[in-house]
Design a protein around this motif. Structure first.
Motif, PDB file in Angstrom:
ATOM      1  N   GLU A 291      62.455  11.712   2.534  1.00 15.38           N
ATOM      2  CA  GLU A 291      62.251  11.026   3.795  1.00 15.38           C
ATOM      3  C   GLU A 291      62.061  12.153   4.796  1.00 15.38           C
ATOM      4  O   GLU A 291      62.855  13.090   4.850  1.00 15.38           O
ATOM      5  N   LEU A 292      61.010  12.100   5.573  1.00 14.11           N
ATOM      6  CA  LEU A 292      60.740  13.194   6.499  1.00 14.11           C
ATOM      7  C   LEU A 292      61.699  13.144   7.677  1.00 14.11           C
ATOM      8  O   LEU A 292      61.894  12.077   8.269  1.00 14.11           O
ATOM      9  N   PRO A 293      62.314  14.286   8.022  1.00  8.67           N
ATOM     10  CA  PRO A 293      63.141  14.322   9.219  1.00  8.67           C
ATOM     11  C   PRO A 293      62.304  13.939  10.438  1.00  8.67           C
ATOM     12  O   PRO A 293      61.095  14.134  10.453  1.00  8.67           O
ATOM     13  N   ALA A 294      62.959  13.419  11.458  1.00 13.44           N
ATOM     14  CA  ALA A 294      62.261  12.908  12.644  1.00 13.44           C
ATOM     15  C   ALA A 294      61.369  13.940  13.305  1.00 13.44           C
ATOM     16  O   ALA A 294      60.345  13.593  13.880  1.00 13.44           O
ATOM     17  N   GLU A 295      61.747  15.225  13.233  1.00 17.39           N
ATOM     18  CA  GLU A 295      60.937  16.241  13.911  1.00 17.39           C
ATOM     19  C   GLU A 295      59.638  16.547  13.177  1.00 17.39           C
ATOM     20  O   GLU A 295      58.774  17.222  13.702  1.00 17.39           O
ATOM     21  N   PHE A 296      59.489  16.056  11.962  1.00 19.10           N
ATOM     22  CA  PHE A 296      58.267  16.277  11.210  1.00 19.10           C
ATOM     23  C   PHE A 296      57.322  15.101  11.402  1.00 19.10           C
ATOM     24  O   PHE A 296      57.726  14.005  11.783  1.00 19.10           O
TER      25      PHE A 296
ATOM     26  N   GLU B 235      54.983  12.012  10.509  1.00 15.54           N
ATOM     27  CA  GLU B 235      55.012  10.934   9.529  1.00 15.54           C
ATOM     28  C   GLU B 235      53.592  10.582   9.130  1.00 15.54           C
ATOM     29  O   GLU B 235      52.647  10.820   9.868  1.00 15.54           O
ATOM     30  N   MET B 236      53.469   9.993   7.944  1.00 20.83           N
ATOM     31  CA  MET B 236      52.152   9.578   7.468  1.00 20.83           C
ATOM     32  C   MET B 236      51.590   8.504   8.391  1.00 20.83           C
ATOM     33  O   MET B 236      52.325   7.634   8.845  1.00 20.83           O
ATOM     34  N   PRO B 237      50.301   8.553   8.658  1.00 18.56           N
ATOM     35  CA  PRO B 237      49.670   7.516   9.481  1.00 18.56           C
ATOM     36  C   PRO B 237      49.790   6.147   8.812  1.00 18.56           C
ATOM     37  O   PRO B 237      49.957   6.036   7.593  1.00 18.56           O
TER      38      PRO B 237
ATOM     39  N   ALA C 224      48.123  11.789  -0.440  1.00 19.79           N
ATOM     40  CA  ALA C 224      48.227  10.678   0.506  1.00 19.79           C
ATOM     41  C   ALA C 224      47.552   9.500  -0.175  1.00 19.79           C
ATOM     42  O   ALA C 224      46.403   9.616  -0.617  1.00 19.79           O
ATOM     43  N   ARG C 225      48.262   8.385  -0.294  1.00 20.68           N
ATOM     44  CA  ARG C 225      47.712   7.199  -0.949  1.00 20.68           C
ATOM     45  C   ARG C 225      47.507   6.078   0.060  1.00 20.68           C
ATOM     46  O   ARG C 225      48.328   5.864   0.943  1.00 20.68           O
ATOM     47  N   ASP C 226      46.418   5.358  -0.133  1.00 20.99           N
ATOM     48  CA  ASP C 226      46.165   4.133   0.604  1.00 20.99           C
ATOM     49  C   ASP C 226      47.219   3.130   0.126  1.00 20.99           C
ATOM     50  O   ASP C 226      47.386   2.934  -1.071  1.00 20.99           O
TER      51      ASP C 226
ATOM     52  N   GLN D 201      39.465   9.429   6.785  1.00 19.56           N
ATOM     53  CA  GLN D 201      40.864   9.571   7.212  1.00 19.56           C
ATOM     54  C   GLN D 201      41.092  10.776   8.127  1.00 19.56           C
ATOM     55  O   GLN D 201      42.194  10.953   8.646  1.00 19.56           O
ATOM     56  N   ARG D 202      40.080  11.587   8.332  1.00 18.39           N
ATOM     57  CA  ARG D 202      40.251  12.795   9.140  1.00 18.39           C
ATOM     58  C   ARG D 202      40.518  12.448  10.603  1.00 18.39           C
ATOM     59  O   ARG D 202      40.066  11.431  11.108  1.00 18.39           O
ATOM     60  N   GLY D 203      41.259  13.316  11.261  1.00 21.26           N
ATOM     61  CA  GLY D 203      41.588  13.102  12.669  1.00 21.26           C
ATOM     62  C   GLY D 203      42.796  12.219  12.882  1.00 21.26           C
ATOM     63  O   GLY D 203      43.148  11.912  14.021  1.00 21.26           O
ATOM     64  N   ARG D 204      43.477  11.837  11.808  1.00 26.52           N
ATOM     65  CA  ARG D 204      44.649  10.958  11.906  1.00 26.52           C
ATOM     66  C   ARG D 204      45.955  11.705  11.652  1.00 26.52           C
ATOM     67  O   ARG D 204      47.015  11.104  11.640  1.00 26.52           O
ATOM     68  N   GLY D 205      45.891  13.023  11.413  1.00 21.05           N
ATOM     69  CA  GLY D 205      47.104  13.794  11.166  1.00 21.05           C
ATOM     70  C   GLY D 205      47.578  13.751   9.720  1.00 21.05           C
ATOM     71  O   GLY D 205      48.717  14.097   9.431  1.00 21.05           O
TER      72      GLY D 205
END
Length: 183
Positions: free
Chosen positions: A10-15, A17-19, A67-69, A102-106
């Motif tokens: 689970e990503l810490p809040a400061e990192f 998150e997946m779009p 990254a999966r849809d 998907q580019r430009g979405r982080g």
């Protein structure tokens, strides 16, 4: 949730998150062909053999992410990496690719954060390395922003000169060393 997903952090809040509509996952052999296509379609990465992507998904899944849809499960981005054998605190990021739609979405930044958290759970990770050819501003920005998020310095030096590549026409590869990390 698959067993592979359970292995991911689970990503810490400061990192980052997946779009929305995407999830981070561990690659498996069934993803090899999709990773090869993403690399090919990027038109910027050195395209390795399809066989190498299959092997990568088998042998280096623990140091790589996709990254999966969330609707159909297909990979729309990936990062491949490995722990340097002679520097076990260093993760070398080999390739980063994101589907054009998907580019430009982080996506790449979120994958990079997720990957380093995942790797740091099993290794005493202090440094991330990657090589970038001159003029690849998207990669330069990705890794500079990663360093800034993690409060780490970036050192740059030419790792491989253009003349070292036997096939000719290859630009030099500049090593970007990011650290020390506090992941």
């Amino acid at each position: 949730m698959t067993a592979a997903q359970a292995d991911l952090p689970e990503l810490p809040a400061e990192f980052l998150e997946m779009p929305e509509g995407l999830r981070i996952d561990r690659p498996d052999v069934a993803d090899g062909a999709a990773l090869w296509r993403l690399a090919r379609d990027s038109r910027t990465l050195d395209l390795n053999s399809s066989y190498s992507y299959l092997l990568w998904c088998r042998d280096f899944a623990g140091t790589s992410v996709v990254a999966r849809d969330t609707e159909d499960g297909r990979p729309v981005g990936f990062i491949t990496g490995y722990i340097r054998p002679e520097q076990p605190g260093t993760l070398l990021v080999w390739q980063v690719a994101v589907d054009a739609a998907q580019r430009g979405r982080g996506v790449a930044a979120a994958l990079l954060d997720g990957l380093t958290v995942q790797v740091a759970r099993q290794h005493r990770l202090t440094t991330v390395e990657t090589t970038i050819t001159p003029g690849n501003t998207a990669s330069e920005r990705l890794f500079a922003s990663y360093a800034a998020r993690h409060g780490a310095a970036v050192e740059r030096e030419v790792l491989f000169e253009a003349g070292q590549f036997p096939d000719g026409g290859h630009e030099p590869e500049v090593l970007h060393r990011i650290g020390p990390l506090s992941v």
